[in-house]
Design a protein around this motif. Structure first.
Motif, PDB file in Angstrom:
ATOM      1  N   TRP A   7      22.670  28.503  12.129  1.00  0.00           N
ATOM      2  CA  TRP A   7      22.958  29.014  13.137  1.00  0.00           C
ATOM      3  C   TRP A   7      23.127  30.194  13.740  1.00  0.00           C
ATOM      4  O   TRP A   7      22.724  31.200  12.182  1.00  0.00           O
ATOM      5  N   LYS A  24      32.193  36.948  10.008  1.00  0.00           N
ATOM      6  CA  LYS A  24      32.034  37.992  10.520  1.00  0.00           C
ATOM      7  C   LYS A  24      30.754  39.287  10.257  1.00  0.00           C
ATOM      8  O   LYS A  24      30.974  39.363   8.960  1.00  0.00           O
ATOM      9  N   PHE A  29      31.441  33.896  13.478  1.00  0.00           N
ATOM     10  CA  PHE A  29      31.172  32.187  13.448  1.00  0.00           C
ATOM     11  C   PHE A  29      32.976  32.408  12.196  1.00  0.00           C
ATOM     12  O   PHE A  29      33.305  32.578  12.624  1.00  0.00           O
ATOM     13  N   VAL A  76      30.468  29.169  17.504  1.00  0.00           N
ATOM     14  CA  VAL A  76      29.778  30.861  17.088  1.00  0.00           C
ATOM     15  C   VAL A  76      30.005  31.685  18.279  1.00  0.00           C
ATOM     16  O   VAL A  76      30.674  31.250  19.449  1.00  0.00           O
ATOM     17  N   ASP A  77      30.577  32.351  18.133  1.00  0.00           N
ATOM     18  CA  ASP A  77      31.538  33.378  18.544  1.00  0.00           C
ATOM     19  C   ASP A  77      32.560  32.954  20.398  1.00  0.00           C
ATOM     20  O   ASP A  77      33.712  32.548  19.230  1.00  0.00           O
ATOM     21  N   ALA A 131      24.985  34.368  15.355  1.00  0.00           N
ATOM     22  CA  ALA A 131      26.042  34.472  16.657  1.00  0.00           C
ATOM     23  C   ALA A 131      25.100  36.409  16.556  1.00  0.00           C
ATOM     24  O   ALA A 131      24.572  36.570  15.815  1.00  0.00           O
ATOM     25  N   ASN A 140      23.602  27.553  19.396  1.00  0.00           N
ATOM     26  CA  ASN A 140      24.919  26.973  19.564  1.00  0.00           C
ATOM     27  C   ASN A 140      24.415  25.312  18.809  1.00  0.00           C
ATOM     28  O   ASN A 140      25.704  24.878  18.431  1.00  0.00           O
TER      29      ASN A 140
END
Length: 284
Positions: free
Chosen positions: A241, A282, A247, A223-224, A243, A190
């Motif tokens: 970032w 996503k 996000f 993040v997630d 993930a 992250n």
């Protein structure tokens, strides 16, 4: 021609009348009759009332009223002309003063509106680019920085198993065997990486989010399901970032950033200067 005051006084005294007797007959204040005889017109009321006094005085003495009026106009005309000029000047001065006050009010109102607009504009810019930072978050400077990755803790090598197949050593001239799968190179979870290029096919390993600032922009990225992180990006700076699933973004300047997911543009999320909240990005 003899003044109207001298004329009235001469006739009154010839008839043996006092001012009080004339005042009783005419019902005019003796002070006004005395001022009329002395030519002191400033002590008389308005010109209209003064003319009425002249007619009443002439009538009480048995004189021709029109002749008395001509004498009054010749005697008092200059005085009342000056009074009229003074009155007109006073009216003009009052109008000028009212006009100046109205202009001052208009100027004050215009300045107040301009100051209010400036305060609102500054407040909007402050809300867009300088929101409150989370406790413990370092403030980024204007330079482009590369945030170093945290080294992963060393894992102890597993003990060899008796049933595990032995790995044949590589001999000279033989080709190295390809690994079963290549592991993606990621930074510490992250943390934004500023100024780094995209590497490899991120869509195969997870989600990679790149944000490039076209204008001064504040972003918050979750993040997630982890805690959100903030970044203040200046024009030309990029942040990345990674993930596994999604996000969640908040953009302080929605039109001032370019957003890419796995190298493909997404958005736009609003005009320049607008705050866009809870944007979920996503895997498609």
């Amino acid at each position: 021609m003899e003044s109207v005051g001298d004329f009235f006084k001469q006739v009154r005294e010839t008839k043996g009348l006092t001012l009080d007797e004339v005042a009783s007959k005419t019902r005019i204040n003796p002070d006004f009759l005395r001022a009329l005889e002395e030519g002191n017109f400033s002590k008389l009321p308005d010109q209209v009332f003064a003319k009425g006094f002249v007619r009443s005085y002439a009538r009480s003495l048995g004189l021709d009223e029109e002749d008395a009026m001509r004498r009054f106009v010749e005697s008092a005309g200059t005085f009342y002309e000056k009074q009229s000029e003074l009155e007109q000047l006073r009216v003009r001065q009052e109008e000028d003063e009212r006009r100046k006050k109205a202009n001052r009010k208009v100027v004050i109102a215009a300045v107040a509106v301009a100051l209010l607009a400036l305060v609102l504009l500054l407040g909007r810019e402050q809300a867009a680019v300088s929101p409150g930072r989370q406790s413990g978050e370092p403030e980024q400077t204007g330079k482009k920085l590369a945030v170093p990755s945290r080294p992963a803790p060393a894992q102890p090598a597993p003990a060899p198993s008796e049933t595990a197949p032995a790995v044949a050593p590589q001999t000279q001239g033989s080709q190295p065997s390809e690994p079963a799968a290549s592991l993606p190179m990621t930074s510490a979870p992250n943390e934004p990486l500023l100024g780094l290029p995209l590497e490899g096919d991120a869509s195969r390993d997870g989600l990679t989010l790149d944000i490039e600032a076209l204008e001064l922009s504040w972003v918050v990225v979750q993040v997630d399901g982890a805690s959100p992180h903030e970044a203040l990006l200046r024009p030309g700076e990029r942040a990345r970032w990674k993930a596994a699933d999604r996000f969640t973004l908040t953009l302080g300047n929605a039109g001032g950033v370019r957003v890419e997911l796995n190298g493909k543009p997404v958005g736009p999320f609003g005009p320049s200067g607008k705050v866009a909240r809870d944007i979920v990005i996503k895997r498609p």
